[in-house]
Scaffold this motif. Sequence first.
Motif, PDB file in Angstrom:
ATOM      1  N   GLY A 152       0.811  -1.198   0.000  1.00 27.38           N
ATOM      2  CA  GLY A 152       0.000   0.000   0.000  1.00 27.38           C
ATOM      3  C   GLY A 152       0.847   1.252   0.000  1.00 27.38           C
ATOM      4  N   PHE A 153       0.205   2.380  -0.195  1.00 27.13           N
ATOM      5  CA  PHE A 153       0.907   3.660  -0.122  1.00 27.13           C
ATOM      6  C   PHE A 153      -0.031   4.707   0.453  1.00 27.13           C
ATOM      7  CE2 PHE A 153      -1.319   4.119  -4.128  1.00 27.13           C
ATOM      8  CZ  PHE A 153      -1.683   5.458  -4.138  1.00 27.13           C
TER       9      PHE A 153
ATOM     10  N   SER B  24      -5.227   6.645   0.701  1.00 23.83           N
ATOM     11  CA  SER B  24      -4.442   5.422   0.778  1.00 23.83           C
ATOM     12  C   SER B  24      -5.321   4.246   0.383  1.00 23.83           C
ATOM     13  CB  SER B  24      -3.914   5.215   2.202  1.00 23.83           C
ATOM     14  OG  SER B  24      -3.209   3.983   2.295  1.00 23.83           O
ATOM     15  N   PRO B  25      -4.850   3.353  -0.496  1.00 31.86           N
ATOM     16  CA  PRO B  25      -5.604   2.146  -0.799  1.00 31.86           C
ATOM     17  C   PRO B  25      -5.543   1.171   0.377  1.00 31.86           C
ATOM     18  CG  PRO B  25      -3.505   2.090  -1.922  1.00 31.86           C
ATOM     19  CD  PRO B  25      -3.608   3.441  -1.272  1.00 31.86           C
ATOM     20  N   VAL B  26      -6.673   0.538   0.677  1.00 29.75           N
ATOM     21  CA  VAL B  26      -6.766  -0.402   1.786  1.00 29.75           C
ATOM     22  C   VAL B  26      -7.414  -1.681   1.286  1.00 29.75           C
ATOM     23  CG1 VAL B  26      -7.741  -0.856   4.066  1.00 29.75           C
ATOM     24  CG2 VAL B  26      -6.945   1.438   3.489  1.00 29.75           C
ATOM     25  N   LYS B  27      -6.795  -2.819   1.614  1.00 31.32           N
ATOM     26  CA  LYS B  27      -7.355  -4.107   1.218  1.00 31.32           C
ATOM     27  C   LYS B  27      -7.880  -4.827   2.454  1.00 31.32           C
ATOM     28  CE  LYS B  27      -4.691  -7.604   0.051  1.00 31.32           C
ATOM     29  NZ  LYS B  27      -3.797  -8.515  -0.697  1.00 31.32           N
TER      30      LYS B  27
ATOM     31  N   PRO C 173      -8.608 -16.210   0.463  1.00 31.53           N
ATOM     32  CA  PRO C 173      -7.992 -15.394  -0.597  1.00 31.53           C
ATOM     33  C   PRO C 173      -8.864 -14.226  -1.024  1.00 31.53           C
ATOM     34  CG  PRO C 173      -8.942 -17.363  -1.549  1.00 31.53           C
ATOM     35  CD  PRO C 173      -9.127 -17.489  -0.068  1.00 31.53           C
ATOM     36  N   ASP C 174     -10.105 -14.171  -0.584  1.00 29.65           N
ATOM     37  CA  ASP C 174     -11.031 -13.128  -0.999  1.00 29.65           C
ATOM     38  C   ASP C 174     -10.741 -11.837  -0.243  1.00 29.65           C
ATOM     39  OD1 ASP C 174     -12.530 -14.984  -2.639  1.00 29.65           O
ATOM     40  OD2 ASP C 174     -13.254 -15.808  -0.739  1.00 29.65           O
ATOM     41  N   HIS C 175     -10.935 -10.720  -0.912  1.00 26.88           N
ATOM     42  CA  HIS C 175     -10.669  -9.446  -0.294  1.00 26.88           C
ATOM     43  C   HIS C 175     -11.506  -8.359  -0.947  1.00 26.88           C
ATOM     44  CE1 HIS C 175      -8.053  -9.308  -3.842  1.00 26.88           C
ATOM     45  NE2 HIS C 175      -8.210  -7.990  -3.768  1.00 26.88           N
ATOM     46  N   ILE C 176     -11.524  -7.205  -0.295  1.00 25.16           N
ATOM     47  CA  ILE C 176     -12.169  -6.010  -0.833  1.00 25.16           C
ATOM     48  C   ILE C 176     -11.107  -4.922  -0.958  1.00 25.16           C
ATOM     49  CG2 ILE C 176     -13.793  -4.147  -0.378  1.00 25.16           C
ATOM     50  CD1 ILE C 176     -15.612  -6.093   0.958  1.00 25.16           C
ATOM     51  N   GLN C 177     -10.908  -4.404  -2.140  1.00 23.69           N
ATOM     52  CA  GLN C 177      -9.951  -3.329  -2.372  1.00 23.69           C
ATOM     53  C   GLN C 177     -10.688  -1.995  -2.298  1.00 23.69           C
ATOM     54  OE1 GLN C 177      -6.556  -3.933  -2.856  1.00 23.69           O
ATOM     55  NE2 GLN C 177      -6.438  -1.756  -2.380  1.00 23.69           N
ATOM     56  N   THR C 178     -10.283  -1.147  -1.369  1.00 29.20           N
ATOM     57  CA  THR C 178     -10.931   0.148  -1.196  1.00 29.20           C
ATOM     58  C   THR C 178      -9.880   1.247  -1.210  1.00 29.20           C
ATOM     59  OG1 THR C 178     -10.753   0.199   1.210  1.00 29.20           O
ATOM     60  CG2 THR C 178     -12.649  -0.942   0.283  1.00 29.20           C
ATOM     61  N   LEU C 179     -10.360   2.468  -1.332  1.00 29.68           N
ATOM     62  CA  LEU C 179      -9.501   3.647  -1.263  1.00 29.68           C
ATOM     63  C   LEU C 179      -9.959   4.471  -0.069  1.00 29.68           C
ATOM     64  CD1 LEU C 179      -7.218   5.297  -2.600  1.00 29.68           C
ATOM     65  CD2 LEU C 179      -9.008   6.563  -3.810  1.00 29.68           C
TER      66      LEU C 179
END
Length: 407
Positions: A320-321, A340-343, A350-356
């Motif tokens: 992340g950054f 910042s992007p947050v997973k 293995p499932d995830h949600i990619q958020t900002l």
Amino acid sequence: MKRLTLLILIWTIVPLFADGIEGQFRTATVFGSGFWSSSEFDNAEEIQFDYPNLRLVNQLRLNGQYGRMGFYINGLHNAGFATDSTLSEAKIYQAYGQMDFRSGYVKLGRISSLNRWYWGSYDGGAVDYKFNKAMRFSAFGGFGIPYGDWYDADNGVGLAYLDWSYRKAQYGMKLKSMVREEKVGEESETLTRAGVDFWGKFNKLRFSGDYGYDFTNTRISDGGLNLSYQLSPKLHLAGNYRLMRSEPWDFPRLKFSYLTERFVLGARYDITQRYYLRARQIISMNSDFRNYISYLVVGTRNFYLGGNYMTSDYDVERWGFTLGGKFRPFARLLVEGALSPVKFERFGSPDHIQTLASFLKLHYQLWENVRLGTYWAFYNDLGSPEIIETAYTDSRVRGQIYLSINF
């Protein structure tokens, strides 16, 4: 309503008899819940995410002097706008009188404590006595009211704390002990702790630490060590170790009983007078798993860009950054923001949600003692597998608009 009326009377009448009054009034319209997701709560059906949870929060802090006598009041009133809202309530975090002496003070009433062994308000008294320039004694005790309620028999537990400290120019130490009643469900027990804090400086090395022992359960309660060293005018090194045995909580699904440890190593290098580079490595662990988090940030006085990497024993891996900064378009206005992007990822899946994730703050100084501001935080989904419920990030926006008056 009766409690709110009583609060208004206290806050308006008491100050009229004081010699000097200082304080702050803050009113805010707050939007959103205090948490992002309902998936970790057993009573999630009570959370109405279709309603923005809009509420009005008013807080008043007052302190005044009558010669050697003084008082301090810190109260808050939370009013929900929904017709069926359960948020409307008044809380008193501090309301005490204080008598000052040449060698210390005595307090009586509702007092708040930021002590590491007890954080919250309590109804009782406190005393502080200075023997000489080096030695000092302090103590407090009463019945704990952790959430500022007027009275709650379930939360009101007895506690007594005392310490003795010794300070010199380059070092110091504090011996302390506490006896407190702990409630675990319907059961209760008396918890007895004792410990020591210490701090000092040796040439360029600064250090501080603490140690606490739980006599009730015959085990280490907590402890820590902080180190700081100025290696050169441009390079600063720091290290931290923290050990904590969490006490059981009465909230759903948050009963901790294991030992938690954390190691932090950090460095800051001033490239020039305007630019710096900061690095940090964190290792946190408990009885079940370990997390490893690395940070690297480059920044200036008003701007920063950082990267981070996380891994753990549960095969969770995340890059992340963070990009953020602050600036003043003109003298009275301060703007701050970051994204910042947050997973969101579940252990073992293995499932995830990619958020900002992002936030925005604005502070405008209307006059010398009046400030108007706003704060907003957002979570925006960037695409998520259908296997994870959308409830995982139910409350995606929260914020407030406030007015603060100092007097």
